[in-house]
Enzyme design. Sequence first.
Site, PDB file in Angstrom:
ATOM      1  N   GLU A 177     -53.811 -81.691 -26.944  1.00  0.00           N
ATOM      2  CA  GLU A 177     -54.034 -82.880 -26.102  1.00  0.00           C
ATOM      3  C   GLU A 177     -53.335 -84.121 -26.656  1.00  0.00           C
ATOM      4  OE1 GLU A 177     -58.148 -84.082 -25.645  1.00  0.00           O
ATOM      5  OE2 GLU A 177     -57.661 -85.468 -24.036  1.00  0.00           O
ATOM      6  N   LYS A 219     -53.101 -80.192 -22.618  1.00  0.00           N
ATOM      7  CA  LYS A 219     -54.033 -81.099 -21.918  1.00  0.00           C
ATOM      8  C   LYS A 219     -53.429 -82.505 -21.909  1.00  0.00           C
ATOM      9  CE  LYS A 219     -58.760 -82.786 -21.923  1.00  0.00           C
ATOM     10  NZ  LYS A 219     -60.168 -82.384 -21.957  1.00  0.00           N
ATOM     11  N   SER A 261     -58.921 -86.847 -17.576  1.00  0.00           N
ATOM     12  CA  SER A 261     -59.006 -87.830 -16.487  1.00  0.00           C
ATOM     13  C   SER A 261     -58.691 -89.238 -16.969  1.00  0.00           C
ATOM     14  CB  SER A 261     -60.373 -87.773 -15.801  1.00  0.00           C
ATOM     15  OG  SER A 261     -61.432 -88.014 -16.698  1.00  0.00           O
ATOM     16  N   GLY A 262     -58.941 -89.540 -18.217  1.00  0.00           N
ATOM     17  CA  GLY A 262     -58.426 -90.760 -18.846  1.00  0.00           C
ATOM     18  C   GLY A 262     -59.035 -92.076 -18.410  1.00  0.00           C
ATOM     19  N   GLY A 263     -60.096 -92.044 -17.607  1.00  0.00           N
ATOM     20  CA  GLY A 263     -60.691 -93.307 -17.147  1.00  0.00           C
ATOM     21  C   GLY A 263     -60.496 -93.520 -15.655  1.00  0.00           C
TER      22      GLY A 263
HETATM   23  P1  13P Z   1     -61.615 -87.724 -19.930  1.00  0.00           P
HETATM   24  O1  13P Z   1     -61.468 -86.748 -18.805  1.00  0.00           O
HETATM   25  O2  13P Z   1     -62.851 -88.562 -19.825  1.00  0.00           O
HETATM   26  O3  13P Z   1     -60.378 -88.504 -20.191  1.00  0.00           O
HETATM   27  O4  13P Z   1     -61.857 -86.863 -21.241  1.00  0.00           O
HETATM   28  C1  13P Z   1     -61.096 -85.747 -21.482  1.00  0.00           C
HETATM   29  C2  13P Z   1     -61.096 -85.448 -22.915  1.00  0.00           C
HETATM   30  O5  13P Z   1     -61.338 -84.330 -23.309  1.00  0.00           O
HETATM   31  C3  13P Z   1     -60.771 -86.520 -23.878  1.00  0.00           C
HETATM   32  O6  13P Z   1     -60.508 -85.962 -25.139  1.00  0.00           O
END
Ligand code: 13P
Length: 336
Positions: A177, A219, A261-263
């Site tokens: 990620e 990711k 999703s990042g916010g």
């Molecule tokens: P979000 O979908 O809230 O960005 O989180 C994904 C995630 O695994 C962050 O490390």
Amino acid sequence: MKNLDLIATAAELMAGDKGLLAMDESTTSINNRFKKIGLPPTVDYRRAYRELIVTTPGLGHHLSGAILSDETVYQSTREGISFLEVLTAAGVMPGIKVDEGTVNLAGFPNESMTRGLDTLRGRLAKYRGLGLRFAKWRAVIRIGTDIPSKGCIDANMLDLARYAALCQEAAMVPIVEPEVLMDGNHSMERCFEVTEKVLQELFRQLMEQRVDLHGMLLKPNMILPGVASAQKVGIADVADATLECLLKHVPGTVPGIAFLSGGQSPALATTHLDAMHAVDNLPWALTFSFSRAIQQPALEYWNGKEEHVEVAQQLLYDRIGLNALARQGKYEPGME
Ligand code: 13P
């Protein structure tokens, strides 16, 4: 044989219309989310909330895997059944976040580095012994004036590649990620430019560290303007830019891509995922691995109240179902 097992695990995680749920928030992050809605940041509330998630009826209908935190791996339901057992019985493969969060990167103001590599081999062996078959590590790249620097990108991508190699050695599929944050007022074009640099360096390092690309999952972030940017972009703009960036830089040997999703709001994240499935014949499977965009409505509704559990579980189930539809390009905003 080891690589064939990794390939099978990766395929299982990307199967059909399914996706992943990230429920691997650090204790600090989940406590902060609790505090925002006025819940006490205690281990009992964290356990109760996670019990709500893992005991959601039909959780495995559209979910292939759930990423847990170390604390959650050892937690159980009120009746004493371990969460690992509950998830497995529901057909959801449990996995584990193995990074230990970020620290300031020495010499690089406002940039960070992810911790945890030194102790990783031992921790992976322990988790594999508990039956866990995949892991996750998050590197954080921030956009701002004069950042990200090449030094920050290179250091973080090397560690992601070392993490992935250690996972494969331990017979666990690494979810890799590299998150380019939405924080800031940058444009979508700037996000594209930074994400492409990050992915380019990531795949260079993964190959140099002899990671088998068939036995890993990516990711990434979607390509979006910063949250504080005034730029207005359409759904198709985001979907096109994201696919263009990924098609340019992610080899087709990678079996799957599962977005963070990042916010973004839950509906927006789902809409963007759906729009990407307007395109046929992508080289990799494309799905969701959201945390906030799946959990937020359920968490807010639950609000620590026992009598709210059932509806909160329904909200969680529905959100996952909408993302499963998006994965097939069959989602409509009217379904919200
Ligand atoms: P979000 O979908 O809230 O960005 O989180 C994904 C995630 O695994 C962050 O490390």
